[in-house]
Design a protein around this motif. Structure first.
Motif, PDB file in Angstrom:
ATOM      1  N   LEU A  10       6.062 -73.059  80.585  1.00 60.04           N
ATOM      2  CA  LEU A  10       6.443 -71.885  79.470  1.00 60.04           C
ATOM      3  C   LEU A  10       4.257 -71.683  79.166  1.00 60.04           C
ATOM      4  N   ASP A  15       3.621 -65.676  78.575  1.00 63.87           N
ATOM      5  CA  ASP A  15       4.427 -65.575  78.707  1.00 63.87           C
ATOM      6  C   ASP A  15       5.363 -64.574  76.476  1.00 63.87           C
ATOM      7  N   SER A  30       7.005 -65.564  83.470  1.00 63.77           N
ATOM      8  CA  SER A  30       8.156 -66.633  83.785  1.00 63.77           C
ATOM      9  C   SER A  30       9.271 -65.726  83.475  1.00 63.77           C
ATOM     10  N   PHE A  44      15.604 -73.223  86.642  1.00 63.90           N
ATOM     11  CA  PHE A  44      14.288 -73.041  86.574  1.00 63.90           C
ATOM     12  C   PHE A  44      14.296 -74.133  85.604  1.00 63.90           C
ATOM     13  N   LEU A  46      11.684 -75.467  82.637  1.00 59.08           N
ATOM     14  CA  LEU A  46      10.826 -74.619  82.048  1.00 59.08           C
ATOM     15  C   LEU A  46      10.121 -75.811  81.015  1.00 59.08           C
ATOM     16  N   HIS A 111       5.772 -73.600  90.130  1.00 57.61           N
ATOM     17  CA  HIS A 111       5.684 -72.554  89.688  1.00 57.61           C
ATOM     18  C   HIS A 111       3.199 -72.668  89.175  1.00 57.61           C
ATOM     19  N   THR A 114       1.528 -70.376  85.351  1.00 58.85           N
ATOM     20  CA  THR A 114       1.279 -70.313  83.861  1.00 58.85           C
ATOM     21  C   THR A 114       1.207 -71.880  83.572  1.00 58.85           C
TER      22      THR A 114
END
Length: 532
Positions: A10, A15, A30, A44, A46, A111, A114
């Motif tokens: 996150l 975000d 995100s 996902f 997170l 990812h 972030t």
């Protein structure tokens, strides 16, 4: 298509947004990655810390609103210091090991847009090491500020470099250049030698452990050691100097002083402090050629210097430190030296991690031609005057050089000297057939004068009264045995050479023991025969 799972942190800043309709005017990584028409995210994962639980819930609701097919899996992962690399990597590694990944059933994207820079680096490393079995996912906002509410762009990066043709080609070229560099650019043909150089290149690139180069005098140990050093320096793996020491020249009390240094007044003649060769190699590479010639005391101190990077200079009560990589060279069989008690077994064990046996020139006759050209180039660089063969002369020289008549006892030193003589004596830099015939005759005379090629060697190892008791028939056989021993690197190698034919007719053989017993018949042993 297989289900796709995205793993990411996150973004506590990227975000975040105001809790209201205006949040859709801001690009939030995100949320945006689930809005792409060409990227269907089925799950996902997170990751977030406890302080950002409310934001995580809010982002999860927005993802559900734009991508109802995406299952949000909120995972709490707390760090006492999110900028502590060791802590972040350790906890992410624990997460990766505990997660029941199934790469055969679903695809994964990691990812890395972030999270803190430390978290992004850790995700990259874990993906590269395949603890996270997927590709990297990089997202970015649209180029125009007024398009802030759009998904932006996404890119998947596969860390399998073999999938990228241009990168794979560049790596292949770089590896070939490194191997060629270690061979001084010589296009060697020996399959065994080339395979060994490939292994040395990998070791030089990936290891700082000691390297042991074994082989006869003149086989190129010193030159190869220097090329290894220069390769590591080109790759920025080493910055200090290359220090070469011929241990055969270090004798008595001066050996300790030369290697480890001394304090002023440590002994008579010590009028000033001396740093020593190990200190001189700090930050670089130390090449101990003929390490088998070192005394037992020096061996013990070398071992400690390798393991602890510390040693005690002569006459000093304060230790000195030096960080260096060691390459050792020897023309002796250190295993037999250990058995004979002249070499420490613990030092040999430390050196024997990466051991490479350099063959002599007579074992690499297919490489004589490319080395001939190399020596001609060296002569031109050294003397500023290029010499070359005419066709007939080159063919005649190579025919002799690659024949059994050419024994090359001095290996590449013999070849270098031979080329230097011909290039120097050739009229107008053109080596003709007359020059070659003269050089062949010269080599034959030089080699026939070697002490181990005649029966006179018996007088060197046997007392006159002992020699008088040996029949002429046995003298010839014993002289040939001694000649083979002196041309061999070890008792075992000499045994294999002497018993080549008969050993094939036996189911098992101990050639070294057979040779040892033969020598014992005349009151001789291996050290006595080879050390004269």
């Amino acid at each position: 298509m297989r289900p796709l799972t995205v793993i990411g942190f996150l973004g506590s800043t990227l975000d975040a947004s105001k809790f209201g309709p205006s949040r859709w005017n801001k690009w939030r990584p995100s949320v945006a990655l689930t809005m792409h028409e060409d990227l269907r995210v089925d799950r996902f994962i997170l990751l977030h810390g406890a302080p950002h639980s409310r934001l995580a819930d809010y982002v999860a609701e927005d993802i559900q609103s734009v991508s109802p097919e995406t299952r949000i899996d909120l995972r709490r992962l707390d760090f006492s210091d999110p900028w502590d690399f060791e802590e972040v990597y350790g906890k992410l590694l624990d997460f990766a090991r505990a997660e029941p990944f199934d790469p055969d059933a679903e695809d994964y994207l990691v990812h890395i847009t972030t999270g803190t820079h430390v978290a992004q680096i850790c995700l990259f490393l874990l993906t590269e090491a395949r603890y996270l079995p997927g590709r990297l996912l990089q997202t970015q906002p649209a180029k125009r500020a007024e398009d802030g509410g759009t998904p932006g762009r996404w890119t998947a990066i596969d860390l399998d470099l073999s999938r990228y043709d241009s990168i794979a080609t560049r790596f292949a070229v770089a590896a070939e250049e490194s191997t060629s560099f270690l061979k001084s650019g010589i296009a060697t043909q020996s399959v065994t030698f080339n395979r060994m150089i490939d292994e040395i290149e990998q070791v030089a690139h990936r290891s700082k452990a000691p390297i042991l180069l074994m082989g006869p005098t003149g086989a190129g140990k010193s030159q190869l050691a220097r090329r290894i050093y220069e390769l590591k320096r080109l790759k920025h793996q080493i910055a200090g100097p290359f220090v070469e020491v011929n241990c055969a020249t270090l004798k008595g009390d001066s050996a300790m002083s030369a290697l480890f240094g001394h304090r002023k007044g440590a002994f008579t003649g010590a009028v000033a402090d001396r740093p020593g060769l190990l200190r001189a190699a700090d930050g670089g590479m130390l090449f101990l050629d003929e390490i088998g010639e070192l005394g037992i005391d020096e061996q013990a101190m070398i071992l400690r210097a390798i393991e602890d990077k510390r040693f005690l200079p002569v006459g000093s009560d304060k230790e000195a430190a030096s960080e260096f990589q060691l390459i050792a060279g020897t023309n002796r069989d250190l295993g037999e030296a250990v058995a004979a008690g002249t070499f420490r077994d613990d030092l040999y064990a430390r050196l024997n991690l990466w051991t490479f046996q350099l063959p002599g020139l007579a074992e690499r006759r297919e490489d004589i031609e490319p080395n001939l050209d190399y020596e001609l180039d060296r002569f031109a660089e050294r003397e500023g005057d290029r010499a070359s063969f005419n066709r007939e002369a080159r063919q005649r020289y190579l025919a002799f050089a690659t024949s059994p008549d050419a024994t090359w006892p001095g290996n590449f030193r013999d070849l270098a000297a031979s080329v230097t003589r011909m290039a120097t004596l050739s009229p107008k830099g053109r080596i003709d057939i007359g020059c070659v015939e003269a050089e062949i005759g010269r080599l034959k005379r030089l080699w026939s004068g070697q002490r181990d090629d005649g029966a006179d060697s018996l007088t060197e190892v046997l007392a006159p009264e002992a020699l008088a008791e040996i029949d002429p028939f046995d003298r010839v056989q014993l002289a040939e045995t001694i000649r083979i021993c002196r041309r061999s690197r070890s008792l075992s190698e000499a045994g294999r050479t002497l018993f080549t034919a008969s050993r094939t007719r036996r189911t098992s053989a101990n050639d070294a023991d057979r040779l040892r017993k033969y020598l014992a018949r005349f009151g001789l042993d291996w050290p006595g025969v080879t050390s004269v």
